[in-house]
Design a protein around this motif. Structure first.
Motif, short mmCIF file in Angstrom:
data_model
loop_
_atom_site.label_atom_id
_atom_site.label_comp_id
_atom_site.label_asym_id
_atom_site.label_seq_id
_atom_site.Cartn_x
_atom_site.Cartn_y
_atom_site.Cartn_z
N ALA A 154 54.85 23.32 45.24
CA ALA A 154 56.28 23.66 45.36
C ALA A 154 56.48 25.17 45.40
O ALA A 154 57.23 25.71 46.23
N LYS A 198 57.90 27.26 48.64
CA LYS A 198 59.10 28.10 48.54
C LYS A 198 58.79 29.54 48.94
O LYS A 198 59.54 30.18 49.69
N MET A 240 56.19 21.50 54.92
CA MET A 240 56.80 20.57 53.95
C MET A 240 56.15 19.20 54.02
O MET A 240 56.15 18.45 53.04
N GLN A 274 62.29 17.46 46.07
CA GLN A 274 62.81 18.68 45.42
C GLN A 274 63.28 19.70 46.46
O GLN A 274 64.25 20.42 46.23
N PHE A 275 62.59 19.76 47.61
CA PHE A 275 62.91 20.79 48.60
C PHE A 275 63.73 20.27 49.78
O PHE A 275 63.79 20.92 50.81
N PHE A 332 67.58 23.39 48.74
CA PHE A 332 67.26 24.44 47.77
C PHE A 332 67.87 25.76 48.24
O PHE A 332 68.33 25.89 49.37
#
Length: 363
Positions: free
Chosen positions: A268, A272, A338, A348-349, A352
């Motif tokens: 993660a 990011k 991804m 989660q992404f 964001f």
């Protein structure tokens, strides 16, 4: 008796005639105007020749003729006295002829004197007429000269008045032009000063607004950063709790769970950072951007890494700056990495936030 009456009768008429003619001459001379000459250019003198023989003389001759006729009649009646009377008549005729000759001489002398007086009067009249004509000509010349002088003076006065009028008009025009130019220059200066004042006021307002927005963006960025840190902490705690629960539920799978969690966190964080670096590489920072500007962008992605939507969550206060960040996100998408994330990390992404600040790129 008749003879004596004839001798006495000739003297008085002659005297009266001479006196009359002398009086006429004197009156003609004395009545001529001296102070005011004639205005005409020539004088006409009319004179009438008066015969020297007056009515008295004619009466005397008639009376003498009657006397002679009476004498002749008396001589015819008185023949005896004829010779004596004839002698006396001859004497009387001789006296009569002498008296008539004397009277004729006196009349001729009077006529000559009268003619001489007329001639002198005519000469005097002509002289006075010539003098009057010369004076009239002189007065006319003087009047014409005076009139010409007056006309010249009037023309000069008119020219001077026209020149003065033109000078005053030109002076008034110059003053009006100078006043107009002064007012125009004053208005221009006032307009320039007002424009400068408004520009300065606008600049100050823009600077104040810019500073306010920058401060607000900074506060929003700080709040967003704190929120993200808190969210990351919560996520870490949740991951830790999940990891602990996984560890508690299955001792056999503890190592695997810990490894999976660690791998997910690392993946993660790596995804990011990868997205942020890709966007920063595509980001063209505006020339007016400062280190105080900060924009927070919200990204929505598909599991395949394709960009669904990008919006400004927290503005920098500068539209050009915000627009440049969004354009950078669109240029950097899609984010194919991804698909390599675990399923939990992908969830989660899906949505964001990323924080962009020129200061981070200029280090």
């Amino acid at each position: 008796m008749a003879k004596q009456e004839r001798r006495v009768g000739y003297g008085l008429p002659v005297v009266l005639a001479v006196g009359l003619h002398v009086g006429i001459v004197l009156l003609s001379v004395l009545r001529w105007p001296v102070s005011e000459p004639e205005q005409t250019s020539s004088a006409i003198v009319q004179a009438t020749l008066v015969s020297a023989e007056t009515a008295t003389d004619r009466a005397q001759r008639a009376k003498a003729a009657q006397a002679r006729a009476a004498e002749r009649q008396a001589e015819e009646q008185q023949e005896p006295q004829q010779a004596e009377q004839q002698q006396q008549a001859q004497q009387q005729d001789e006296q009569q002829r002498q008296a008539e000759a004397q009277a004729r001489k006196r009349r001729e002398a009077e006529q000559q004197a009268l003619q001489e007086a007329r001639r002198q009067a005519e000469q005097e009249a002509q002289r006075r007429a010539d003098q009057a004509e010369q004076q009239a000509a002189e007065r006319k010349a003087q009047a014409e000269a005076e009139e010409a002088r007056k006309q010249a003076a009037a023309e000069e006065a008119r020219k001077q008045a026209a020149a003065e009028k033109q000078r005053k008009a030109e002076e008034a025009r110059k003053q009006a032009a100078a006043e107009k130019q002064r007012k125009t220059e004053e208005a221009r200066k006032q307009a320039a000063a007002e424009k400068q004042r408004k520009a300065e006021e606008a600049r100050k307002q823009a600077a104040a607004e810019k500073q306010r927005k920058a401060e607000e963006a900074r506060k929003q960025a700080a709040a967003e950063k704190q929120r993200k840190a808190e969210e990351a902490r919560k996520q870490a705690e949740a991951a830790q709790r999940a990891s602990e629960q996984a560890l508690a539920s299955s001792i056999a799978g503890e190592e695997q769970a810990i490894a999976n969690a660690r791998q997910a966190a690392q993946a993660a964080n790596g995804f990011k950072n990868l997205v942020k670096r890709a966007v920063e590489q595509a980001w063209i920072i505006p020339s007016g951007a400062t280190n105080q500007m900060r924009a927070v962008v919200s990204l929505k992605l598909l599991p395949t890494g394709e960009l669904v939507n990008a919006s400004i969550r927290s503005s920098s206060g500068n539209a050009s700056f915000d627009r440049s960040v969004l354009q950078a996100v669109e240029r950097a998408a899609p984010f194919r990495e991804m698909r390599e994330l675990p399923a939990a990390a992908q969830r989660q992404f899906r949505e964001f936030n990323l924080d962009f600040n020129p200061k981070d790129m200029r280090r």
